[in-house]
Scaffold this motif. Structure first.
Motif, PDB file in Angstrom:
ATOM      1  N   ALA A 106       1.685   3.451  -8.585  1.00  0.00           N
ATOM      2  CA  ALA A 106       0.746   2.500  -8.146  1.00  0.00           C
ATOM      3  C   ALA A 106       1.210   0.963  -7.936  1.00  0.00           C
ATOM      4  CB  ALA A 106      -0.430   2.224  -9.318  1.00  0.00           C
ATOM      5  N   SER A 116       0.891  -1.178  -0.041  1.00  0.00           N
ATOM      6  CA  SER A 116       0.124  -0.026   0.119  1.00  0.00           C
ATOM      7  C   SER A 116       0.640   1.351   0.159  1.00  0.00           C
ATOM      8  CB  SER A 116      -1.086   0.062   1.188  1.00  0.00           C
ATOM      9  OG  SER A 116      -0.235   0.446   2.254  1.00  0.00           O
ATOM     10  N   GLY A 156     -11.416  -3.848  -9.015  1.00  0.00           N
ATOM     11  CA  GLY A 156      -9.900  -3.727  -8.438  1.00  0.00           C
ATOM     12  C   GLY A 156     -10.024  -3.984  -6.910  1.00  0.00           C
ATOM     13  N   LEU A 157     -10.857  -3.409  -6.123  1.00  0.00           N
ATOM     14  CA  LEU A 157     -10.642  -3.808  -4.680  1.00  0.00           C
ATOM     15  C   LEU A 157     -11.079  -5.012  -4.426  1.00  0.00           C
ATOM     16  CD1 LEU A 157      -9.663  -1.752  -2.515  1.00  0.00           C
ATOM     17  CD2 LEU A 157     -11.963  -1.403  -1.871  1.00  0.00           C
ATOM     18  N   ASN A 172       1.694   2.892  -3.173  1.00  0.00           N
ATOM     19  CA  ASN A 172       0.590   3.874  -3.911  1.00  0.00           C
ATOM     20  C   ASN A 172       0.544   5.190  -3.701  1.00  0.00           C
ATOM     21  OD1 ASN A 172      -0.270   1.479  -5.247  1.00  0.00           O
ATOM     22  ND2 ASN A 172      -2.353   1.155  -4.315  1.00  0.00           N
ATOM     23  N   LEU A 213      -8.247  -7.267  -4.958  1.00  0.00           N
ATOM     24  CA  LEU A 213      -7.405  -7.145  -3.751  1.00  0.00           C
ATOM     25  C   LEU A 213      -7.525  -7.986  -2.635  1.00  0.00           C
ATOM     26  CD1 LEU A 213      -4.763  -5.995  -2.542  1.00  0.00           C
ATOM     27  CD2 LEU A 213      -6.255  -4.183  -1.731  1.00  0.00           C
ATOM     28  N   PHE A 266      -4.948   2.113  -1.047  1.00  0.00           N
ATOM     29  CA  PHE A 266      -5.701   1.127  -1.914  1.00  0.00           C
ATOM     30  C   PHE A 266      -6.903   1.839  -2.451  1.00  0.00           C
ATOM     31  CE2 PHE A 266      -3.236  -2.439   0.334  1.00  0.00           C
ATOM     32  CZ  PHE A 266      -2.279  -2.681  -0.670  1.00  0.00           C
ATOM     33  N   GLY A 297      -8.963   1.704  -6.625  1.00  0.00           N
ATOM     34  CA  GLY A 297      -7.591   1.332  -7.598  1.00  0.00           C
ATOM     35  C   GLY A 297      -8.083   0.731  -8.774  1.00  0.00           C
ATOM     36  N   THR A 299      -0.978  -1.548  -6.047  1.00  0.00           N
ATOM     37  CA  THR A 299      -1.944  -2.107  -6.719  1.00  0.00           C
ATOM     38  C   THR A 299      -1.395  -3.159  -7.835  1.00  0.00           C
ATOM     39  OG1 THR A 299      -3.419  -0.316  -6.185  1.00  0.00           O
ATOM     40  CG2 THR A 299      -3.963  -1.686  -8.280  1.00  0.00           C
TER      41      THR A 299
END
Lengths: 489, 129, 448
Positions: free
Chosen positions: C106, A65, C334-335, A68, C338, C94, A281, C109
């Protein structure tokens, strides 16, 4: 110069014998997969997942993280992306167990709270857009576009004339032509006039019976309001065609003007832009579609209805285009959007648009002595500059990468395509003036560097976790998964 | 890089070297320069019939795709086997090792619509201004 | 308003510095004929404490799986997500980031996407994966579109036993681009009817799509389906996985002859959330990677030669190829991707298998208890954590009885399959206890 820990891939951290999750005790007799599933169904090799403790995993992703950049760290001025602040209460309410653990196949009688929430959101989205009906099903903007164009097609087919062509301006986002194509339309590009708007005379000349409709982003990707929008709607309607509005830039318009009042027939709204649900993201988003009453019969099913004071899903929709998502939409994103709307209220939404436009105009005024505008016209929520006055062969990309060293996420670059070396800046209403000033100073400093030490700018970034990454090598020799070393012995 | 005088050129920036009934096709130095680093080439399989002026494949950089048109009509005889692993040859040597395919021409005499090197250079000068 | 940093004084200063007299003048480019003359019809602002109460009120007007053991599956399975998953998702680095367009900013990510792609490719037995799609429904539709691009044939054959909602999404996606969707029936064993499949194959069939496990929870014999396909102009075999946890136990579809594996990976750490956001995925072989829809992350190096990650093969996408793109998708999930990556890292290779065995065990236990009550499985084929039984009553009556006993589920199959009247779909995950299974068996066994 980066001192960050070099975090390996999770697979390279594998440490056999560790565990990061505690499973419940199995209180029934253990089944034997081999005898139950048979040889064809059995997985031979264990999955390529690591064995790690909770600590290892938490540190891994926490370290990732830190590589980012995010809105919570500062200005994120990506044009047409509306990177506004994401309120914390929205995250909290979306995690309430009554929402998070609600099963989509539960009977409506057991989900009245969720259904009321969705009905309320639909009503507010109709109010903001000036439309009559709404579906919350599309998962993101592009799926909203696809749904909206399908509505147009279904409506025209219902009249007995599907037509062939969808008109799309050259300044449009790439999803527009792609969505129109997947809905079965031929895409015809229309050129922008010298003022960045649709050329009315050319459009008028194109009004023939094969035109199904037009897809317009308003304000367009240059941040310019389509000044003839009402006339465009009249032209299209007189031709039996429909008007689709891409709501990606709705953040400029709330409480100021409404697509439904212009005459638009259908639009999608990006909740992860205008209504502050986080981008995550790259998603999940939500792309509800709002439309006029004449398109309502074609909405995706099921449709939310009220019967004797109770909410229910109506599956009996003979003219519906069908489904675009397995269930009802990205519900937990919808929860956040409604929390945002109710927090701001009608006046607050209007204020958000006013301040977003004000911030963009402030940046424009401050940057005007430094950069050359892409189009000379009044801008709303975003402003586009071009690369004309960049010295010493410094490109838009170089400027963008150098902004990283000054602690900013760069603006959108090289879009819209009709502006050479475009730099598209959308600050949003949630940026304080100090942050905007800091950005202007960074651009000023970088332009000085570009004159005096161009190589410094051309080789940026220098202060990020990684320096410029080789995208050519990545594309020439794609490595899309981690390959473990072959086992020894 | 100058454009070889033994080639013929199209307005869409392909070149062809005609030798009897055979033709070798590639994209021009101007085209490779405009595209930047080429990362992928999509060429038609041998045997595919080609029609003059129609798309026969595409060339990709990281951020752009450009269609490649057949300069003349005919059929694909051979595809450059090196390009799959080394698309950069099209940048490094567009008129040599960066050739895309060889074709059998259906009408070897019909070069009417193509430009010679001088005409192509004049054409490029026009389109870039 | 607490989300707007500009004070009244700031606003005056910003206006002055912009050369604009008042806020109204910012909008002079909008013709007055289209200006909104009245205030927005949206109620007034709600303070945060009251807002929270309002949402709590809405949430408790639902009867969620918090209150009752959940035997409802049908494409959404109630699994436990370790607390660490959500805590990490709450890191705003994030969740308040955009799609990783600027890779230098990024890498967090992007590295997670690379790890996700590796996990999904491995679990499905494939070479490559994309970075996510919306959900299992649209992933199935995208698989058909991809197969058509590769094969060019215009007929899509889909198993009638594939999730009904996925089939509906498939039809919506394919309706206007000249592809036909035809259903292949299931046999008395609940599996794809191979004879019917063979009789429908011809050179125009670009893909055969099957669910794994299928909507009845039945494990399909994917190898048998693969070998039923002709070598000449072979259609692509697409396998749509609606319960990703099954991949921990079943032979990977890629090893069984699938060309595209797609589906729904919400089981990996994401909430039921009344249907979304979920996690669509797609994997395939290297030879087809340029036909994949959506974002793809690739490994590369930076200017100093250090390993890094970027979005790659982007010329497939809408922002470059516009109407010729492989898909219109832009923002994906995306999340959620993750969450799945974190979940799979925590659970690990042993844990995931153990969890899958536990799901199988719970379902088998429930199956046995129901059999004791005289309720036989609708199909004799092997199942994973979900199966169908034949009830002597109509579905809604069974659901009501379960609800009265503080249980949630199952699913009335006759809603989508009129030919399966009395068919009732029940799922048992690690979250339902033995006692809950016993209670469900008692409730359903007592119906008549």
């Amino acid at each position: 110069m980066s001192r960050a820990i070099e975090e390996k891939l999770i697979f390279e951290k594998d440490h056999p014998g560790r565990t990061g999750a505690s499973l419940p005790a199995c209180d029934v007799p253990a089944a034997d997969p081999a005898s139950l599933l048979g040889p064809l169904a059995r997985r031979e090799a264990p999955a390529l997942l690591p064995e790690l403790s909770e600590v290892d995993v938490v540190r891994h992703f926490t370290r990732l993280s830190t590589y980012n950049y995010a809105v919570d760290m500062g200005l994120y001025p990506l044009g047409s992306c509306t990177m506004k602040y994401n309120p914390k209460i929205n995250e909290e309410v979306a995690r309430l167990e009554g929402f998070a653990r609600l099963h989509p196949m539960q009977p409506e009688s057991m989900a009245q709270g969720a259904l009321e929430l969705m009905a309320t959101l639909q009503r507010h989205l109709c109010a903001v857009s000036g439309m009559d009906a709404c579906t919350l099903q599309p998962s993101a903007g592009a799926q909203g576009e696809f749904t909206g164009i399908q509505l147009i097609r279904a409506c025209l087919e219902d009249r007995g004339d599907a037509r062939r062509v969808m008109l799309i301006p050259d300044s449009a986002h790439g999803t527009n032509p792609a969505s129109a194509h997947f809905a079965g339309y031929e895409v015809e590009q229309i050129q922008s006039g010298a003022d960045g708007c649709v050329d009315l005379a050319a459009l008028s000349a194109r009004m023939r019976p094969d035109v199904a409709g037009i897809m317009l982003t308003v304000p367009n990707t240059l941040g310019i309001f389509e000044k003839n929008i009402a006339e465009i709607c009249r032209l299209l309607h007189a031709n039996g065609s429909l008007v689709y509005v891409d709501g990606a830039n709705l953040n400029a318009l709330m409480g100021i003007t409404r697509p439904g009042d212009w005459g638009a027939d259908v639009m999608h709204i990006n909740l992860h832009k205008t209504f502050s649900t986080p981008h995550g993201g790259g998603g999940p988003g939500a792309g509800p579609v709002v439309c006029k009453a004449h398109l309502e019969p074609f909405l995706p099913k099921p449709v939310l209805v009220q019967r004797e004071g109770r909410y229910a899903w109506d599956h009996e929709r003979p003219k519906s285009i069908g489904k675009v998502q397995a269930f009802f939409g990205n519900f937990l994103v919808l929860v956040r959007a409604l929390a945002y709307i109710e927090t701001l209220g009608g006046e607050g939404l209007k204020r958000a648009s006013e301040l977003a436009v004000l911030n963009a105009n402030y940046l424009r005024a401050q940057l005007l002595p430094l950069l050359k505008l892409g189009f000379d016209g009044p801008t709303l929520h975003e402003v586009v500059f071009c690369d004309k006055e960049l010295p010493n062969g410094v490109t838009t990309l170089d400027l963008a990468k150098r902004l990283i060293d000054y602690g900013f996420h760069p603006p959108t670059v090289y879009f819209p395509l009709i502006v050479h070396g475009a730099l598209m800046i959308e600050p949003t209403e949630t940026e304080p003036v100090e942050e905007l000033d800091r950005f202007v100073e960074a651009v000023r400093a970088i332009l000085e560097e570009a004159r005096d030490r161009p190589d410094l700018v051309k080789s940026a970034p220098h202060a990020a976790y990684r320096r410029r990454l080789d995208e050519v090598a990545a594309a020439r020799n794609p490595r899309l998964t981690y390959r473990p070393e072959s086992p020894k012995g | 890089m100058s454009n070889p005088s033994d080639l013929k050129y199209t307005q869409t920036h392909e070149w062809i070297r005609v030798e009897g009934t055979k033709g070798t096709v590639g994209i021009t130095d101007f085209a490779q320069h405009e595209l930047g680093d080429i990362v992928f080439v999509e060429a038609p399989a041998p045997g595919t019939s080609l029609s003059a002026g129609s798309p026969m494949g595409s060339v990709e950089s990281v951020k752009a795709v450009s269609e490649v048109n057949a300069p003349l009509s005919g059929a694909v005889a051979e595809v450059n086997p090196e390009l799959a692993d080394h698309p950069e040859l099209m940048n490094q040597d567009p008129y040599g090792k960066g050739w895309i395919l060889k074709m059998t021409l259906s009408d070897p005499g019909a070069l009417g619509g193509l430009m010679d090197a001088a005409a192509y250079e004049k054409y490029v000068a026009e389109v870039t201004h | 308003m607490r989300y707007f940093p500009s004070s009244d004084e700031d606003v005056r200063a910003l206006l002055a510095a912009s050369g604009v007299k008042g806020v109204e003048d910012l909008f002079v480019s909008i013709p007055s004929e289209v200006r909104l003359k009245e205030p927005l019809a949206v109620p007034a602002a709600v303070p945060e404490p009251e807002l929270r109460e309002r949402f709590v009120g809405r949430s408790i007007r639902n009867s969620s799986a918090t209150c009752r053991p959940c035997f409802l599956g049908a494409g959404a399975y109630d699994h436990y997500a370790p607390a660490a998953v959500d805590q990490l998702l709450l890191r705003s680095e994030f969740y308040t980031a955009y799609t990783p367009y600027q890779p230098e900013l990024a890498q967090g990510t992007l590295q997670a996407i690379f790890e996700f792609q590796t996990m999904m490719a491995d679990l499905t037995g494939m070479d490559v994966s994309n970075a996510s799609l919306y959900d299992g429904g649209s992933a199935t539709a995208e698989a058909a579109l991809m197969a058509h691009r590769i094969h060019k044939g215009r007929r899509v054959l889909v198993a009638r036993s594939l999730h009904p909602a996925y089939r509906e999404v498939l039809r919506t996606y394919l309706r206007h681009i000249g592809l036909t969707v035809e259903e292949i029936p299931f046999g008395p064993d609940g599996r794809l009817d191979l004879g019917a499949l063979k009789s429908r194959l011809d050179a125009e069939v670009c893909t055969v799509l099957v669910g794994q496990p299928n909507f009845f929870g039945v494990v399909e014999d994917v190898r048998a389906v693969a070998s039923a396909l002709p070598q000449e102009r072979r259609p692509l075999l697409g396998v749509a996985v609606s319960e990703a946890l099954s991949l921990a136990l079943l032979e990977p579809p890629g090893r069984q002859g699938a060309d595209i594996v797609c589906g729904e990976a919400r089981s990996f750490g994401l909430p039921l959330g009344y249907g979304g956001p979920y996690l669509g995925f797609m994997t395939t072989r290297t030879q087809h990677m340029r036909q994949l829809p959506g974002r793809i992350c690739g490994q590369t190096v930076d200017a100093d030669g250090r390993r890094g990650f970027v979005l790659t093969l982007t010329t497939r996408e809408q922002h470059i190829r516009r109407e010729k793109a492989t898909s219109n998708i832009c923002t994906n999930e995306g999340l959620c991707m993750l969450a799945a990556t974190i979940y799979l890292s925590l659970v690990g290779r042993k844990g995931l298998r153990e969890l899958a065995v536990q799901n199988l065990s719970k379902a088998e236990y429930l199956k046995a208890r129901l059999a004791e009550k005289g309720l036989r499985p609708l199909f004799a084929s092997p199942t994973f954590n979900e199966f169908a039984v034949k009830l002597p009553v109509e579905g809604p009556k069974a659901s009501e009885a379960a609800y009265a006993a503080d249980l949630l589920g199952g699913y009335d199959l006759s809603r989508d399959y009129p030919e399966l009247a009395g068919g009732h779909l029940l799922c048992a995950t690690e979250r339902v206890s033995k006692a809950a299974c016993d209670r469900m068996a008692d409730v359903l066994g007592g119906l008549s």
